[in-house]
Scaffold this motif. Structure first.
Motif, PDB file in Angstrom:
ATOM      1  N   ARG A  81      30.564  30.604  30.355  1.00 47.48           N
ATOM      2  CA  ARG A  81      30.849  29.862  31.399  1.00 47.48           C
ATOM      3  C   ARG A  81      31.371  28.484  30.999  1.00 47.48           C
ATOM      4  N   MET A 136      42.481  34.141  33.432  1.00 48.01           N
ATOM      5  CA  MET A 136      41.737  34.393  34.308  1.00 48.01           C
ATOM      6  C   MET A 136      42.226  36.070  35.076  1.00 48.01           C
ATOM      7  N   SER A 137      41.253  36.790  35.324  1.00 53.46           N
ATOM      8  CA  SER A 137      41.691  37.924  36.269  1.00 53.46           C
ATOM      9  C   SER A 137      42.151  37.827  37.272  1.00 53.46           C
ATOM     10  N   ARG A 139      41.240  38.796  40.220  1.00 55.12           N
ATOM     11  CA  ARG A 139      40.338  38.732  41.261  1.00 55.12           C
ATOM     12  C   ARG A 139      39.930  37.321  41.081  1.00 55.12           C
ATOM     13  N   GLU A 140      39.777  36.806  40.074  1.00 54.08           N
ATOM     14  CA  GLU A 140      39.622  35.096  39.774  1.00 54.08           C
ATOM     15  C   GLU A 140      40.574  34.362  40.176  1.00 54.08           C
ATOM     16  N   THR A 141      41.630  34.848  39.972  1.00 53.36           N
ATOM     17  CA  THR A 141      42.947  34.107  40.489  1.00 53.36           C
ATOM     18  C   THR A 141      43.257  34.126  41.952  1.00 53.36           C
ATOM     19  N   GLU A 144      40.751  31.781  43.507  1.00 47.48           N
ATOM     20  CA  GLU A 144      41.286  30.541  43.128  1.00 47.48           C
ATOM     21  C   GLU A 144      42.115  29.987  44.382  1.00 47.48           C
TER      22      GLU A 144
END
Length: 177
Positions: A81, A136-137, A139-141, A144
């Motif tokens: 992380r 970023m994946s 999902r992460e995008t 965000e």
């Protein structure tokens, strides 16, 4: 009463024995996550320091090995992380620095990408930067940006479509030389 199943000396001896008998296993566990020997050693060291400080949280001595494995895993994930945050802050895509010979070429490519990205409309540009440059994946995008994953995919695709002409022209010009 502190609730600990060991006193300080006993706990230190138990940790030393765990490091001796299971240290390789803990290192391999960290290495599987980090793929970096030095960082894996750091994760193991931090895990044993935390284990020394938090002995009161272990209630069953039979679970010690599993508990230590979990602490090592948590420390390795913390390093992952932290690295991800550092890469985002630096805006870099890779962990490796370029060689001196490649630095100029990389700077020119980066400038070409920045110029091309500047011409891409905002919602598409953000999706391309987050997915491609920051790694970023979907999902992460989506999390965000506060939108659906399908919307991230759409923006990403349309952003790449708007970038494609910039780089296909550059490639044609390179081949013509």
């Amino acid at each position: 009463m502190s609730g600990s199943i060991w006193d300080n000396n006993g706990w230190n001896l138990v940790l030393a024995e765990q490091a001796r008998t299971n240290g390789r296993l803990f290192f391999q566990l960290a290495y599987h996550i980090l793929e970096d020997p030095a960082a894996s050693e750091d994760a193991c060291q931090q895990a044993f320091l935390k284990a020394a400080a938090y002995r009161d949280s272990l209630r069953d001595s039979r679970a010690l090995k599993a508990w230590l494995a979990r602490v090592v895993t948590n420390e390795a994930m913390q390093i992952v992380r932290r690295r991800k945050t550092e890469r985002k802050a630096l805006g870099e895509h890779s962990r490796n620095l370029p060689s001196p010979e490649g630095a100029q070429e990389q700077a020119e490519r980066r400038l070409a990408v920045e110029e091309a990205l500047a011409e891409v409309p905002e919602p598409f540009r953000t999706a391309v930067v987050m997915r491609t440059l920051w790694g970023m994946s979907v999902r992460e995008t989506a999390a965000e940006l506060g939108c659906a994953e399908s919307e991230v995919s759409r923006r990403y695709y349309l952003g790449l479509e708007r970038l494609r002409p910039h780089f296909s022209r550059e490639r044609k010009a390179d081949h013509a030389v």
